[in-house]
Design an enzyme around this catalytic site. Sequence first.
Site, PDB file in Angstrom:
ATOM      1  N   ASP A 163      15.313 -25.930 -79.886  1.00 57.60           N
ATOM      2  CA  ASP A 163      15.732 -27.132 -79.181  1.00 57.60           C
ATOM      3  C   ASP A 163      16.507 -27.998 -80.180  1.00 57.60           C
ATOM      4  O   ASP A 163      16.481 -27.736 -81.397  1.00 57.60           O
ATOM      5  CB  ASP A 163      14.487 -27.856 -78.657  1.00 57.60           C
ATOM      6  N   ASP A 178      17.283 -32.136 -79.907  1.00 51.77           N
ATOM      7  CA  ASP A 178      16.699 -33.471 -80.089  1.00 51.77           C
ATOM      8  C   ASP A 178      15.189 -33.386 -80.296  1.00 51.77           C
ATOM      9  O   ASP A 178      14.474 -32.770 -79.509  1.00 51.77           O
ATOM     10  CB  ASP A 178      16.987 -34.345 -78.863  1.00 51.77           C
ATOM     11  N   ASP A 190      10.228 -29.561 -78.662  1.00 55.04           N
ATOM     12  CA  ASP A 190       9.311 -30.700 -78.602  1.00 55.04           C
ATOM     13  C   ASP A 190       9.167 -31.301 -77.204  1.00 55.04           C
ATOM     14  O   ASP A 190       8.366 -32.197 -76.985  1.00 55.04           O
ATOM     15  CB  ASP A 190       9.806 -31.816 -79.536  1.00 55.04           C
TER      16      ASP A 190
END
Length: 376
Positions: free
Chosen positions: A125, A127, A317
């Site tokens: 991922d 961000d 996240d």
Amino acid sequence: MTNQNVIVSDRKPILGLKTITVSVSNSALFSSPPTYFTFPRRKFLKLLEAADKNNSKNNLGAGKIASWVDSMRDSSPTRLRSSSHDSFSDNDDQTSWIVRFPSALSMFDEIVNAAKGKQIVMFLDYDGTLSPIVEDPDKAYITHEMREVVKDVALNFPTAIVTGRSITKVRSFVKLNEIYYAGSHGMDIEGPTNETNYGGSNQGVLFQPASEFVPMIEKVVKILQEKTKWIPGAMVENNKFCLSVHFRRVDEKRWAALAEQVKSVLIDYPKLKLTQGRKVLEIRPTIKWDKGQALSFLLNSLGFENSEDVVPVYIGDDRTDEDAFKVLRERGQGFGILVSKVPKETNASYSLQDPSQVNEFLKRLAEWKRKAVGKK
């Protein structure tokens, strides 16, 4: 206007009837004699369908907005709730969670031992994983050190960045041509444009399952930009095949107003759906496609669809990363690694606390690969 109650007078199944008779009463308690109406079956079913659509719109009211705001507070994934507010219980929860989802750094040997003789494929991922979560989404820059580490990993393993951002945006941050990019939650996938150690070059666009939605997304972006411009801190981002409404800089007292504006637009676009990430509302096409589907597509593209000699590792996240973690669990292959400092419900197998630990994990992985190759 008086309330009306409608009752279907014939108790036989609607299917098969040519006409249907209903009674209408103007009294909530049915104290006045009802009026009877007979409709052709087809017309009556159309009336019911229209009523259902109207009710669906009405249901997107205060209760729905309150639900959205609650979800906005929760971020992603949902934090595990403690039954007690004392610190001892919180510490117990933290310890219990770490036991269930141990650090990928402390369990590094276990992870690489499972990968011996197999091909690791990395999925990352952006961000909150490669870059920290920042107030201004346009300034979520990757550090030079992280960029070099990702490049090193990509030279040793097939590597993809899977993000809700547009490919154009995330590529401008990462500035690497050796990796796969899956933008718009996997609805826009491009291959490496540079030669890599595992083959593949100048691949360009691989898959865009939501191309027909681009004009609709562009239109909704403009509408939401206009509707939210009076809410300080709100930001609408066009991710090409989906869009994001960021509220990281919006006062929490205005979250309900922001959700109301988003709701008012979605009512007119039934082919779009709302999902939520960390301080962001995301609007996507209703097609069955997510980060988990993108992971499966890329493994298939690399020739690992039914292979037992592959170990996919996905690090993320956000709530949207759970789709990929779930796919790995269902495959019974590879590992999901959740980036979080607090206990959260997750389908991942391991955890890391922040991008700095992600950096350390990736660095060790590249070093392990070099040593493994050197021993052959």
